[in-house]
Motif scaffolding. Structure first.
Motif, PDB file in Angstrom:
ATOM      1  N   ARG A 139      52.770  33.199  35.579  1.00 48.57           N
ATOM      2  CA  ARG A 139      51.875  32.896  36.292  1.00 48.57           C
ATOM      3  C   ARG A 139      51.288  33.923  37.501  1.00 48.57           C
ATOM      4  O   ARG A 139      52.180  34.485  37.832  1.00 48.57           O
ATOM      5  CB  ARG A 139      52.319  31.597  37.202  1.00 48.57           C
ATOM      6  CG  ARG A 139      52.642  30.358  36.281  1.00 48.57           C
ATOM      7  CD  ARG A 139      51.461  29.783  35.527  1.00 48.57           C
ATOM      8  NE  ARG A 139      51.867  28.625  34.668  1.00 48.57           N
ATOM      9  CZ  ARG A 139      51.605  27.447  34.707  1.00 48.57           C
ATOM     10  NH1 ARG A 139      51.002  27.142  35.671  1.00 48.57           N
ATOM     11  NH2 ARG A 139      51.891  26.467  33.815  1.00 48.57           N
ATOM     12  N   PRO A 140      49.926  34.063  37.464  1.00 52.97           N
ATOM     13  CA  PRO A 140      49.550  34.963  38.376  1.00 52.97           C
ATOM     14  C   PRO A 140      49.274  34.615  39.805  1.00 52.97           C
ATOM     15  O   PRO A 140      48.752  33.614  39.732  1.00 52.97           O
ATOM     16  CB  PRO A 140      48.241  35.803  37.769  1.00 52.97           C
ATOM     17  CG  PRO A 140      47.678  34.374  37.116  1.00 52.97           C
ATOM     18  CD  PRO A 140      48.878  33.665  36.831  1.00 52.97           C
ATOM     19  N   VAL A 141      49.451  35.215  40.846  1.00 54.14           N
ATOM     20  CA  VAL A 141      48.980  34.977  42.267  1.00 54.14           C
ATOM     21  C   VAL A 141      48.085  36.323  42.553  1.00 54.14           C
ATOM     22  O   VAL A 141      48.637  37.551  42.350  1.00 54.14           O
ATOM     23  CB  VAL A 141      49.983  34.892  43.137  1.00 54.14           C
ATOM     24  CG1 VAL A 141      49.554  34.786  44.343  1.00 54.14           C
ATOM     25  CG2 VAL A 141      50.936  33.735  42.703  1.00 54.14           C
ATOM     26  N   SER A 142      47.054  35.918  43.300  1.00 56.56           N
ATOM     27  CA  SER A 142      46.334  37.144  43.787  1.00 56.56           C
ATOM     28  C   SER A 142      45.552  37.085  45.050  1.00 56.56           C
ATOM     29  O   SER A 142      45.562  35.854  45.583  1.00 56.56           O
ATOM     30  CB  SER A 142      45.121  37.550  42.879  1.00 56.56           C
ATOM     31  OG  SER A 142      44.306  36.370  42.730  1.00 56.56           O
ATOM     32  N   ARG A 143      45.427  38.172  45.576  1.00 55.41           N
ATOM     33  CA  ARG A 143      44.779  38.183  46.978  1.00 55.41           C
ATOM     34  C   ARG A 143      43.330  38.179  46.882  1.00 55.41           C
ATOM     35  O   ARG A 143      42.592  38.864  46.112  1.00 55.41           O
ATOM     36  CB  ARG A 143      45.359  39.410  47.823  1.00 55.41           C
ATOM     37  CG  ARG A 143      44.649  39.266  49.371  1.00 55.41           C
ATOM     38  CD  ARG A 143      45.016  40.793  49.914  1.00 55.41           C
ATOM     39  NE  ARG A 143      44.191  41.749  49.594  1.00 55.41           N
ATOM     40  CZ  ARG A 143      44.152  43.113  50.063  1.00 55.41           C
ATOM     41  NH1 ARG A 143      45.220  43.465  50.807  1.00 55.41           N
ATOM     42  NH2 ARG A 143      43.362  44.089  49.772  1.00 55.41           N
ATOM     43  N   PRO A 157      41.063  39.548  40.294  1.00 51.95           N
ATOM     44  CA  PRO A 157      39.566  39.841  39.636  1.00 51.95           C
ATOM     45  C   PRO A 157      39.632  41.297  38.999  1.00 51.95           C
ATOM     46  O   PRO A 157      40.406  42.077  39.464  1.00 51.95           O
ATOM     47  CB  PRO A 157      38.866  39.739  40.979  1.00 51.95           C
ATOM     48  CG  PRO A 157      39.645  40.127  42.124  1.00 51.95           C
ATOM     49  CD  PRO A 157      40.976  39.588  41.607  1.00 51.95           C
ATOM     50  N   SER A 158      38.756  41.207  38.073  1.00 48.58           N
ATOM     51  CA  SER A 158      38.559  42.529  37.270  1.00 48.58           C
ATOM     52  C   SER A 158      37.655  43.659  38.226  1.00 48.58           C
ATOM     53  O   SER A 158      36.638  42.964  38.990  1.00 48.58           O
ATOM     54  CB  SER A 158      37.675  42.535  35.874  1.00 48.58           C
ATOM     55  OG  SER A 158      38.535  41.834  35.196  1.00 48.58           O
ATOM     56  N   PRO A 159      37.876  44.943  38.406  1.00 47.84           N
ATOM     57  CA  PRO A 159      38.820  45.594  37.611  1.00 47.84           C
ATOM     58  C   PRO A 159      40.099  45.353  38.349  1.00 47.84           C
ATOM     59  O   PRO A 159      40.248  45.605  39.491  1.00 47.84           O
ATOM     60  CB  PRO A 159      38.135  46.893  37.562  1.00 47.84           C
ATOM     61  CG  PRO A 159      37.540  47.124  39.037  1.00 47.84           C
ATOM     62  CD  PRO A 159      36.761  45.686  38.877  1.00 47.84           C
ATOM     63  N   SER A 198      49.181  47.111  32.541  1.00 47.58           N
ATOM     64  CA  SER A 198      48.122  46.596  32.986  1.00 47.58           C
ATOM     65  C   SER A 198      48.404  44.894  32.994  1.00 47.58           C
ATOM     66  O   SER A 198      49.313  44.468  32.458  1.00 47.58           O
ATOM     67  CB  SER A 198      46.791  46.396  31.870  1.00 47.58           C
ATOM     68  OG  SER A 198      47.316  46.235  30.538  1.00 47.58           O
ATOM     69  N   ALA A 199      47.715  44.471  33.961  1.00 46.40           N
ATOM     70  CA  ALA A 199      47.914  42.894  34.096  1.00 46.40           C
ATOM     71  C   ALA A 199      47.403  41.963  33.226  1.00 46.40           C
ATOM     72  O   ALA A 199      46.258  42.404  32.702  1.00 46.40           O
ATOM     73  CB  ALA A 199      47.589  42.804  35.637  1.00 46.40           C
ATOM     74  N   GLY A 200      47.946  40.778  33.060  1.00 42.49           N
ATOM     75  CA  GLY A 200      47.348  39.775  32.203  1.00 42.49           C
ATOM     76  C   GLY A 200      47.626  39.784  30.591  1.00 42.49           C
ATOM     77  O   GLY A 200      47.166  38.789  30.002  1.00 42.49           O
ATOM     78  N   GLY A 201      48.642  40.329  30.381  1.00 46.67           N
ATOM     79  CA  GLY A 201      49.146  40.643  28.856  1.00 46.67           C
ATOM     80  C   GLY A 201      48.697  41.325  27.874  1.00 46.67           C
ATOM     81  O   GLY A 201      47.605  42.179  28.309  1.00 46.67           O
ATOM     82  N   ALA A 202      48.951  40.930  26.566  1.00 50.09           N
ATOM     83  CA  ALA A 202      48.270  42.111  25.586  1.00 50.09           C
ATOM     84  C   ALA A 202      47.055  42.316  25.244  1.00 50.09           C
ATOM     85  O   ALA A 202      46.538  43.113  25.025  1.00 50.09           O
ATOM     86  CB  ALA A 202      49.353  42.124  24.409  1.00 50.09           C
ATOM     87  N   ASN A 203      46.352  40.969  25.621  1.00 50.24           N
ATOM     88  CA  ASN A 203      44.938  40.889  25.551  1.00 50.24           C
ATOM     89  C   ASN A 203      44.048  41.086  26.609  1.00 50.24           C
ATOM     90  O   ASN A 203      42.829  40.983  26.474  1.00 50.24           O
ATOM     91  CB  ASN A 203      44.580  39.439  24.885  1.00 50.24           C
ATOM     92  CG  ASN A 203      45.494  39.028  23.311  1.00 50.24           C
ATOM     93  OD1 ASN A 203      45.411  40.031  22.553  1.00 50.24           O
ATOM     94  ND2 ASN A 203      45.988  38.171  23.283  1.00 50.24           N
ATOM     95  N   ALA A 204      44.301  41.787  27.491  1.00 48.05           N
ATOM     96  CA  ALA A 204      43.617  41.703  28.689  1.00 48.05           C
ATOM     97  C   ALA A 204      43.692  43.120  29.456  1.00 48.05           C
ATOM     98  O   ALA A 204      43.492  43.293  30.528  1.00 48.05           O
ATOM     99  CB  ALA A 204      44.192  40.918  29.999  1.00 48.05           C
ATOM    100  N   ALA A 205      43.988  44.120  28.444  1.00 48.79           N
ATOM    101  CA  ALA A 205      43.692  45.628  28.651  1.00 48.79           C
ATOM    102  C   ALA A 205      42.530  46.034  29.487  1.00 48.79           C
ATOM    103  O   ALA A 205      42.255  46.935  30.272  1.00 48.79           O
ATOM    104  CB  ALA A 205      44.201  46.408  27.819  1.00 48.79           C
ATOM    105  N   ASP A 206      41.630  45.481  28.836  1.00 50.79           N
ATOM    106  CA  ASP A 206      40.120  45.914  29.279  1.00 50.79           C
ATOM    107  C   ASP A 206      39.759  45.458  30.653  1.00 50.79           C
ATOM    108  O   ASP A 206      38.630  45.744  31.276  1.00 50.79           O
ATOM    109  CB  ASP A 206      38.923  45.456  28.351  1.00 50.79           C
ATOM    110  CG  ASP A 206      39.062  44.117  28.011  1.00 50.79           C
ATOM    111  OD1 ASP A 206      38.205  43.510  27.681  1.00 50.79           O
ATOM    112  OD2 ASP A 206      40.041  43.234  28.295  1.00 50.79           O
ATOM    113  N   LYS A 207      40.515  44.701  31.152  1.00 50.42           N
ATOM    114  CA  LYS A 207      40.421  43.933  32.569  1.00 50.42           C
ATOM    115  C   LYS A 207      40.809  44.792  33.831  1.00 50.42           C
ATOM    116  O   LYS A 207      40.720  44.441  35.010  1.00 50.42           O
ATOM    117  CB  LYS A 207      40.738  42.465  32.701  1.00 50.42           C
ATOM    118  CG  LYS A 207      40.126  41.578  31.957  1.00 50.42           C
ATOM    119  CD  LYS A 207      40.661  40.175  31.953  1.00 50.42           C
ATOM    120  CE  LYS A 207      39.953  39.128  31.010  1.00 50.42           C
ATOM    121  NZ  LYS A 207      38.646  39.308  30.898  1.00 50.42           N
TER     122      LYS A 207
END
Length: 800
Positions: A139-143, A157-159, A198-207
């Motif tokens: 689970r992610p937590v973000s500012r 949020p991206s990026p 990168s954050a978000g797992g293997a499918n989120a490198a572009d973020k």
């Protein structure tokens, strides 16, 4: 005692292993050293059992708590009592509050990783739970950005920033290793390697934002499965799009460790217990044997615009910059340049940075917003300098009152002097003449349309420095030769001295005579049109180093749209108070009691970071063939220190502490901002070197990028007044194809159901900046970004 020292004190048999330590794990019957201990960013202690013991089990066996692994300030990373400190409007006050809420739902977490921005501040947390069925729950937590702030249980949020971002910025010359996931990155870091993910797992490198790896040597270590190969391909593609692209190698761990299970990764290799030095040697051999990934196709000569790193600004500046940009409809880069330059003018000669003996950098910046006429750049200058204008109005009223009182006193003095002279002729009266009154001093900080002679007079009266603000800098540059005759008498040499707070002697045939200013500190802020910039800065101005001294910002032109955003009264007041505090910083004094800047050294922990960046930057300068750009880059090594000095002053006045030194955090932020200005300088200087055909191609490429990367001839006619017929549009697109910027795609290639017209598609290696504010609903309207700039930039424009 640091967290690492505390852990080692409880493991007397721990031994050095690369850049960390190895020991038998106290949480299980360990026959061989399977526990790795190392120091992470911010001074936190990293403990990892390769046999699978959790950090909780390890610290419990040591008689410690997880909180003991963290420095006192690392609140989001520690498992403290986590009693919520508050939640308002759906936001948690701290990351710890958000994590505590997740624990109430899912129980104690098994692993936790924190992401930081360029300034070293936590902006995201990734929390993992190990499930009974062997799966894992992440689970992610973000500012949350903005005035309200706070933390949410949601992805960043991206990026998104890269993991270990402060380490990447602090070690710019080192090879970077990219693992799939934070656990792999920590395993690599435990080996003493510079690592990230990168954050978000293997499918989120572009973020994620991969720009910190631009031009660097990067090794990707994918997991041994199909998903790992996909992640490696995505990362390699992202790194290939950077400017300059990263030098990438992909290594397969099974080539050296054939027994690695499906899905195995570098963390599994480390967990197998092999000696760290042996693992590093085998990895190095794998890297040497790997073929470099193919470089992308050439991009346009002018690099794409990159968003300004607002996260690198300290919070008092960050909030004002974002509100100022939103209220004026400008890019944050314009607001940031204005804010930094105004700050420099407010500090002036009060303090200066002493890098080492003989190298002193003054708090002086010159900044130019490059934008077409009709944009709202003037509003940025107006709002950024409003507190100084209000201060000037008060000072001006006071000066007028003092001048009136002085004139009255002067008249009385002249009467008394005449009486005294008459008495002296008669041999009577006092022996000493009456005391002549002193003329009042005009206290100034802000100047605009001014001659260098008048500027010298004001600097004598205001030795702590001045700030010049011109809405149109062309008028400032044009005034340099106002008194020149036959090539003599130009003001340019004096202005070049103002940039470095150097001594200046100004000789004029006027009542002022010779003017001497020992430390002539003048910051400069203004705007200029792109066409005017090319005309105003010819060969002479570039060779003299005048252009090299200007920080340049030229974001892509975008339509001026109505916005209801306003600069809040609270933010405006905070900005005014900050400037007032800067002006009230007390300077030092010389042996004659005159003001002189107090010299601030680099703190011990800041110098290594700056030296590493300085040397990497020096190599960049050596690789530049264009002399004018090389001259600009050479100035940036000092500007980086000046920015660090400003951040130190902001930190001091906001915390109520005296300005004592330029610390690690100040330099890290300054490096991130300076690196952005490096990229922006490449863009602007590249545009200055374009001919008309190259400029037209670049603008067309940028338009296609904003349209999603492809366009038909008819759509191009609808989007730009520069192309009157479909035939004209297709001819321009064909020219792009011939120069390698893309290819044509036929209806057959797109498959059934699509438009019947062929489309031009940009090549994968062509990078463009896509304006996130673009409104896709207006695809059929004229794109004002692409109106022929040769006409729009023409002519000399006065101040608005």
């Amino acid at each position: 005692m640091t967290p690492v020292e505390l852990v080692l004190s409880k493991l007397p048999h721990a031994k050095r292993n690369g850049k960390g330590w190895a020991s038998r794990c106290p949480a299980h019957d360990d026959k061989r050293p399977s526990l790795s201990i190392s120091e992470g960013e911010g001074g936190r202690a990293l403990v990892h059992c390769h046999a699978g013991c959790t950090p909780e089990e390890i610290v419990a066996a040591l008689g410690m708590k997880l909180a003991d692994l963290m420095p006192a300030k690392a609140e989001p990373m520690s498992r403290r009592a986590m009693k919520p400190t508050g939640k308002a409007g759906g936001l948690f006050t701290t990351a710890a509050d958000a994590v505590a809420a997740l624990e109430r739902r899912h129980g104690p977490w098994a692993a936790l990783w924190t992401y930081h921005n360029a300034g070293g501040e936590p902006v995201g947390v990734v929390v993992r739970w190990n499930l009974a069925n062997g799966e894992k729950d992440v689970r992610p937590v973000s500012r949350r950005a903005g005035a309200r702030g706070g933390w949410t249980i949601s992805a960043m949020p991206s990026p998104r920033p890269l993991y270990h971002l402060p380490d990447l910025l602090a070690r710019p010359g080192e090879r970077v290793h990219v693992g799939e996931g934070e656990k792999c990155a920590d395993a690599l870091a435990g080996l003493g390697l510079l690592a990230t993910t990168s954050a978000g797992g293997a499918n989120a490198a572009d973020k994620s934002d991969w720009t910190p790896l631009a031009g660097r040597e990067v090794v990707i270590l994918p997991d041994a499965d199909k998903a790992g190969e996909g992640y490696a391909a995505d990362v390699a593609a992202a790194l290939a799009k950077l400017t300059p692209p990263a030098r990438v190698r992909v290594v397969r761990l099974r080539d050296t460790w054939p027994d690695l299970p499906d899905g195995g990764d570098i963390a599994d290799v480390v967990a197998a217990g092999e000696d760290a030095d042996t693992i590093k040697a085998k990895l190095a051999a794998l890297v040497d044997a790997a073929e470099p990934e193919a470089q992308p196709q050439p991009a346009p000569a002018v690099e794409p615009f990159k968003p300004f790193p607002t996260d690198a600004l300290p919070e008092p500046l960050r909030g004002f910059v974002m509100e100022l940009a939103a209220a004026t409809g400008n890019d944050p880069a314009c607001a940031a340049l204005a804010v930094l330059t105004v700050l420099a003018g407010a500090v002036g000669n009060r303090v200066a940075a002493q890098v080492k003996r003989g190298w002193i950098e003054a708090a002086i910046l010159w900044g130019a917003i490059v934008a077409r006429s009709g944009t709202t750049k003037s509003a940025v200058l107006k709002l950024a300098t409003r507190p100084l204008v209000e201060s000037y109005k008060k000072a001006r009223r006071q000066y007028a009152e003092d001048l009136a009182a002085y004139r009255a006193e002067r008249e009385r003095y002249e009467v008394e002097r005449d009486r005294w002279k008459a008495a002296q002729k008669k041999g009577a009266g006092p022996g000493d003449p009456p005391a002549e009154p002193d003329a009042p001093t005009e206290r100034r900080l802000l100047v605009s349309d001014i001659t260098v002679e008048k500027l010298g007079v004001l600097l004598q009266a205001n030795p702590l420095g001045l700030l010049l603000v011109r809405d149109e800098l062309a008028a400032w540059i044009g005034a340099f030769d106002r008194y020149a005759a036959g090539g003599k008498g130009s003001d340019a040499p004096a202005w070049l001295s103002f940039f470095d707070a150097a001594p200046v002697v100004i000789d004029r045939k006027s009542a002022a005579g010779t003017i001497f200013v020992e430390r002539a500190s003048v910051s400069v802020l203004g705007s200029i049109q792109p066409g005017t910039l090319r005309r105003a800065f010819g060969a002479a101005e570039r060779e003299s180093g005048l252009l090299a001294r200007l920080l340049l910002v030229q974001p892509p032109t975008r339509p001026v749209m109505w916005t209801d955003e306003e600069l809040s009264e609270a933010t405006a007041t905070d900005w005014a108070n900050l400037l007032r505090a800067m002006v009230e910083i007390q300077p030092g004094t010389d042996d004659q009691g005159k003001p002189r800047p107090r010299l601030l050294p680099l703190a011990a922990d800041a110098k290594p970071i700056y030296v590493a960046w300085h040397d990497a930057h020096g190599r960049d300068v050596a690789d530049i063939h264009a002399e004018d750009l090389a001259a600009h880059f050479a100035k940036l090594k000092g500007i980086c220190i000046r920015l660090g000095l400003l951040f130190a002053c902001v930190d001091a006045v906001t915390t109520g502490q005296p300005v004592a030194a330029i610390g690690r955090d100040h330099i890290a932020r300054a490096i991130a901002v300076t690196d952005w200005f490096k990229g922006e300088a490449r863009r602007v200087y590249g545009a200055l070197g374009e001919d008309d055909e190259e400029r037209d191609r670049r603008r067309l490429v940028e338009l296609i990028g904003r349209k999603g990367g492809s366009i038909s001839g008819r759509e191009l006619v609808q989007s730009s007044r520069a192309y009157r017929t479909v035939n004209d549009a297709n001819t321009a697109l064909e020219d792009l194809a011939q120069h390698g910027y893309g290819t044509w795609q036929t209806p057959e290639q797109r498959g059934p159901g699509g438009p019947k017209a062929r489309r031009f598609v940009l090549a994968a290696g062509v990078n463009v900046y896509i304006n996130p504010a673009a409104d896709s609903a207006n695809d059929d309207s004229v794109d004002v970004d692409t109106v022929d700039g040769r006409e729009a930039d023409g002519g000399d424009w006065g101040e608005v």
